[in-house]
Design a protein around this motif. Sequence first.
Motif, PDB file in Angstrom:
ATOM      1  N   PRO A  93       0.806  -1.236   0.000  1.00 56.85           N
ATOM      2  CA  PRO A  93       0.000   0.000   0.000  1.00 56.85           C
ATOM      3  C   PRO A  93       0.841   1.290   0.000  1.00 56.85           C
ATOM      4  CG  PRO A  93      -0.208  -1.159   2.106  1.00 56.85           C
ATOM      5  CD  PRO A  93       0.539  -2.061   1.192  1.00 56.85           C
ATOM      6  N   ILE A  94       2.102   1.181   0.421  1.00 54.08           N
ATOM      7  CA  ILE A  94       2.956   2.373   0.379  1.00 54.08           C
ATOM      8  C   ILE A  94       3.218   2.745  -1.082  1.00 54.08           C
ATOM      9  CG2 ILE A  94       5.114   3.443   1.237  1.00 54.08           C
ATOM     10  CD1 ILE A  94       3.128   2.111   3.373  1.00 54.08           C
ATOM     11  N   ASP A  95       3.535   1.729  -1.874  1.00 57.01           N
ATOM     12  CA  ASP A  95       3.808   1.967  -3.292  1.00 57.01           C
ATOM     13  C   ASP A  95       2.527   2.292  -4.062  1.00 57.01           C
ATOM     14  OD1 ASP A  95       6.503   1.338  -2.924  1.00 57.01           O
ATOM     15  OD2 ASP A  95       6.116  -0.810  -3.149  1.00 57.01           O
ATOM     16  N   ILE A  96       1.459   1.555  -3.775  1.00 59.78           N
ATOM     17  CA  ILE A  96       0.249   1.651  -4.595  1.00 59.78           C
ATOM     18  C   ILE A  96      -0.588   2.876  -4.228  1.00 59.78           C
ATOM     19  CG2 ILE A  96      -1.933   0.486  -5.205  1.00 59.78           C
ATOM     20  CD1 ILE A  96      -0.375  -2.189  -4.556  1.00 59.78           C
ATOM     21  N   LEU A  97      -0.721   3.137  -2.913  1.00 63.59           N
ATOM     22  CA  LEU A  97      -1.656   4.187  -2.469  1.00 63.59           C
ATOM     23  C   LEU A  97      -0.985   5.518  -2.168  1.00 63.59           C
ATOM     24  CD1 LEU A  97      -3.718   2.166   0.206  1.00 63.59           C
ATOM     25  CD2 LEU A  97      -4.242   2.398  -2.216  1.00 63.59           C
ATOM     26  N   ASN A  98       0.323   5.471  -1.861  1.00 62.60           N
ATOM     27  CA  ASN A  98       1.020   6.693  -1.443  1.00 62.60           C
ATOM     28  C   ASN A  98       0.560   7.172  -0.055  1.00 62.60           C
ATOM     29  OD1 ASN A  98       2.869   8.786  -1.781  1.00 62.60           O
ATOM     30  ND2 ASN A  98       1.334  10.156  -2.682  1.00 62.60           N
ATOM     31  N   VAL A  99       0.236   6.231   0.833  1.00 56.96           N
ATOM     32  CA  VAL A  99      -0.145   6.592   2.207  1.00 56.96           C
ATOM     33  C   VAL A  99       1.068   7.089   2.991  1.00 56.96           C
ATOM     34  CG1 VAL A  99      -2.256   5.245   2.545  1.00 56.96           C
ATOM     35  CG2 VAL A  99      -0.032   4.119   2.728  1.00 56.96           C
ATOM     36  N   ASP A 100       0.786   7.770   4.114  1.00 58.55           N
ATOM     37  CA  ASP A 100       1.848   8.428   4.880  1.00 58.55           C
ATOM     38  C   ASP A 100       2.396   7.584   6.029  1.00 58.55           C
ATOM     39  OD1 ASP A 100       1.838  11.187   3.599  1.00 58.55           O
ATOM     40  OD2 ASP A 100      -0.293  10.864   4.045  1.00 58.55           O
ATOM     41  N   ALA A 101       1.888   6.377   6.178  1.00 57.85           N
ATOM     42  CA  ALA A 101       2.448   5.475   7.194  1.00 57.85           C
ATOM     43  C   ALA A 101       2.251   4.045   6.734  1.00 57.85           C
ATOM     44  CB  ALA A 101       1.777   5.682   8.544  1.00 57.85           C
ATOM     45  N   ALA A 102       3.154   3.178   7.173  1.00 57.62           N
ATOM     46  CA  ALA A 102       3.018   1.739   6.936  1.00 57.62           C
ATOM     47  C   ALA A 102       2.530   1.115   8.234  1.00 57.62           C
ATOM     48  CB  ALA A 102       4.376   1.147   6.546  1.00 57.62           C
ATOM     49  N   ILE A 103       1.631   0.133   8.144  1.00 54.18           N
ATOM     50  CA  ILE A 103       1.296  -0.642   9.337  1.00 54.18           C
ATOM     51  C   ILE A 103       1.736  -2.066   9.103  1.00 54.18           C
ATOM     52  CG2 ILE A 103      -1.124  -0.984   8.583  1.00 54.18           C
ATOM     53  CD1 ILE A 103      -1.703  -1.000  11.782  1.00 54.18           C
ATOM     54  N   LEU A 104       2.457  -2.561  10.067  1.00 51.18           N
ATOM     55  CA  LEU A 104       2.981  -3.912  10.021  1.00 51.18           C
ATOM     56  C   LEU A 104       1.884  -4.905   9.655  1.00 51.18           C
ATOM     57  CD1 LEU A 104       5.143  -6.016  10.915  1.00 51.18           C
ATOM     58  CD2 LEU A 104       4.069  -5.899  13.167  1.00 51.18           C
ATOM     59  N   PHE A 105       2.157  -5.798   8.727  1.00 49.00           N
ATOM     60  CA  PHE A 105       1.205  -6.863   8.425  1.00 49.00           C
ATOM     61  C   PHE A 105       1.353  -7.977   9.451  1.00 49.00           C
ATOM     62  CE2 PHE A 105      -0.154 -10.852   6.673  1.00 49.00           C
ATOM     63  CZ  PHE A 105      -1.413 -10.516   6.206  1.00 49.00           C
ATOM     64  N   CYS A 106       0.288  -8.220  10.195  1.00 49.80           N
ATOM     65  CA  CYS A 106       0.278  -9.262  11.221  1.00 49.80           C
ATOM     66  C   CYS A 106      -1.177  -9.400  11.644  1.00 49.80           C
ATOM     67  CB  CYS A 106       1.173  -8.845  12.388  1.00 49.80           C
ATOM     68  SG  CYS A 106       1.501 -10.174  13.559  1.00 49.80           S
ATOM     69  N   ASP A 107      -1.460  -9.945  12.812  1.00 48.41           N
ATOM     70  CA  ASP A 107      -2.847  -9.975  13.296  1.00 48.41           C
ATOM     71  C   ASP A 107      -2.853  -9.821  14.806  1.00 48.41           C
ATOM     72  OD1 ASP A 107      -5.666 -10.574  12.085  1.00 48.41           O
ATOM     73  OD2 ASP A 107      -5.609 -11.468  14.070  1.00 48.41           O
ATOM     74  N   ILE A 108      -3.944  -9.259  15.314  1.00 50.67           N
ATOM     75  CA  ILE A 108      -4.015  -9.051  16.775  1.00 50.67           C
ATOM     76  C   ILE A 108      -4.081 -10.377  17.551  1.00 50.67           C
ATOM     77  CG2 ILE A 108      -5.111  -6.761  16.643  1.00 50.67           C
ATOM     78  CD1 ILE A 108      -7.732  -8.271  17.611  1.00 50.67           C
ATOM     79  N   LEU A 109      -4.352 -11.482  16.855  1.00 51.13           N
ATOM     80  CA  LEU A 109      -4.515 -12.746  17.573  1.00 51.13           C
ATOM     81  C   LEU A 109      -3.220 -13.553  17.703  1.00 51.13           C
ATOM     82  CD1 LEU A 109      -7.994 -13.728  16.090  1.00 51.13           C
ATOM     83  CD2 LEU A 109      -7.483 -12.524  18.226  1.00 51.13           C
ATOM     84  N   ILE A 110      -2.141 -13.068  17.097  1.00 50.19           N
ATOM     85  CA  ILE A 110      -0.857 -13.771  17.181  1.00 50.19           C
ATOM     86  C   ILE A 110      -0.424 -14.019  18.645  1.00 50.19           C
ATOM     87  CG2 ILE A 110       1.648 -13.425  16.739  1.00 50.19           C
ATOM     88  CD1 ILE A 110       0.164 -14.531  14.281  1.00 50.19           C
ATOM     89  N   PRO A 111      -0.576 -13.033  19.551  1.00 51.17           N
ATOM     90  CA  PRO A 111      -0.166 -13.288  20.945  1.00 51.17           C
ATOM     91  C   PRO A 111      -0.995 -14.381  21.642  1.00 51.17           C
ATOM     92  CG  PRO A 111      -0.354 -10.921  20.556  1.00 51.17           C
ATOM     93  CD  PRO A 111      -0.933 -11.611  19.358  1.00 51.17           C
ATOM     94  N   CYS A 112      -2.212 -14.647  21.171  1.00 49.69           N
ATOM     95  CA  CYS A 112      -3.036 -15.693  21.802  1.00 49.69           C
ATOM     96  C   CYS A 112      -2.333 -17.042  21.652  1.00 49.69           C
ATOM     97  CB  CYS A 112      -4.419 -15.769  21.175  1.00 49.69           C
ATOM     98  SG  CYS A 112      -5.251 -14.170  21.090  1.00 49.69           S
ATOM     99  N   GLU A 113      -1.807 -17.269  20.465  1.00 50.26           N
ATOM    100  CA  GLU A 113      -1.080 -18.517  20.218  1.00 50.26           C
ATOM    101  C   GLU A 113       0.198 -18.567  21.054  1.00 50.26           C
ATOM    102  OE1 GLU A 113       0.679 -19.105  16.278  1.00 50.26           O
ATOM    103  OE2 GLU A 113      -0.375 -21.021  16.163  1.00 50.26           O
ATOM    104  N   ALA A 114       0.875 -17.416  21.141  1.00 54.26           N
ATOM    105  CA  ALA A 114       2.106 -17.366  21.937  1.00 54.26           C
ATOM    106  C   ALA A 114       1.818 -17.616  23.424  1.00 54.26           C
ATOM    107  CB  ALA A 114       2.792 -16.007  21.749  1.00 54.26           C
ATOM    108  N   MET A 115       0.610 -17.289  23.887  1.00 54.31           N
ATOM    109  CA  MET A 115       0.239 -17.555  25.286  1.00 54.31           C
ATOM    110  C   MET A 115      -0.119 -19.022  25.506  1.00 54.31           C
ATOM    111  SD  MET A 115      -2.140 -14.251  26.221  1.00 54.31           S
ATOM    112  CE  MET A 115      -2.230 -14.568  27.994  1.00 54.31           C
ATOM    113  N   GLY A 116      -0.296 -19.764  24.407  1.00 51.42           N
ATOM    114  CA  GLY A 116      -0.528 -21.196  24.550  1.00 51.42           C
ATOM    115  C   GLY A 116      -1.849 -21.697  24.001  1.00 51.42           C
TER     116      GLY A 116
END
Length: 349
Positions: free
Chosen positions: A58-81
């Motif tokens: 989206p940085i290249d395609i849209l010319n937005v002013d910030a990048a947001i890391l591609f990931c998901d909010i649920l990743i820590p749930c798996e890390a918690m077990g």
Amino acid sequence: MNDTFLKACRGEEVPYTPIWIMRQAGRYLPEYRAVRGKSDFLKMCKTPELAAEVTLQPIDILNVDAAILFCDILIPCEAMGQGLEFHEGKGPLLGPPIRDKATVDKLSVPDPEDKMGFVMDAIRLLRKELDGRVPLIGFAGAPLTTATYMIEGGTSKNFLNTKMMIYENPDLYKTFMDKVTATTTEYLKAQVSAGAQAVQIFDTWGGIFSPGDFRDYALVYVKRIIKDLKDWMTSENIEQVPVIYFVGETAGLLEEIKTSGADVYGVDWRINLDDAINRIGDGAIVQGNLDPLSMFLPQEKIEERVKDVLNRASSAKGHIFNLGHGVVPQTPRENVVALVEMVHRLSKK
Ligand code: CP3
């Protein structure tokens, strides 16, 4: 470096209103679908090269002013077990659901580099690849929003199991939330150490509560995270990264939300932005708040709505343009490209 986004987060003068879009790396982009067609979603989150590739699209395609890391909010749930799977068309599935003392006791507060090192590796890689083009936003789910998925085992309609735990066993809920909160705090610190230049806390489901319950069962934990994070940045002599707090169904909760200690408040589209700014009060710095479904209007209608949001934002100390929630997968790509151009053009000083 384009630091318009960071300046707006700090309430400093900007030459135009910066914009990024929640879920900007996602299925509305054919370029994303091409990468996604070759690997499953979790594998993309866990492979820094793939996560970095779609973060940059989206940085290249849209010319937005910030990048947001591609990931998901649920990743820590798996890390918690807890088990975590994503199924096509069904959304996330987590198991076993956290509903009693035994399942809460089994959860750990993981060392983020140890159990989620791929996220920090993606951040380090992205900082290199971005090379100062735009700042990189890290993120986590707010404890309540994360906890609803862990308790319900996935997406929910009425959050019955979450509310039952609160009503029937408030001590267990608290013990559980203390673990989720500690995990989230350590995870955000690790992201900042790895190079995240701002962080957003997503409280998508904050609006399931009355204001009083929101304060007691959701906001207390967010306040703890923000305070710990800020104290830690001070003690480590790290330059303070802005903290953005986004709550879904913002309107009923603003008087509570504004006590969170965040630097920037994410506002959904169900309230006029000038109203939200007035209610937050002096020095309000806001992010939002176009209805994501406006992106299906003809471009001249989108432009009218962009003007309206920009006008309403004029009394804010700082404004970052965004949608009021994530861009939906069916959105026409060309309208998102046009949106960024409109915001830049119409807000130019
Ligand atoms: O904003 C971004 O571009 C960064 C990446 C990002 C994703 N999810 C990628 C994603 C972020 C910041 C999130 C946050 C997230 N994830 C939230 C909070 C914000 C919100 O949208 O309310 C929540 C509640 C989740 C949980 C989640 N992840 C659900 C319910 C789903 C399934 C629903 C869906 O849209 O398919 C996901 C999957 C997900 N997360 C996708 C993406 C790009 C789609 C996965 C795919 O490609 O199939």
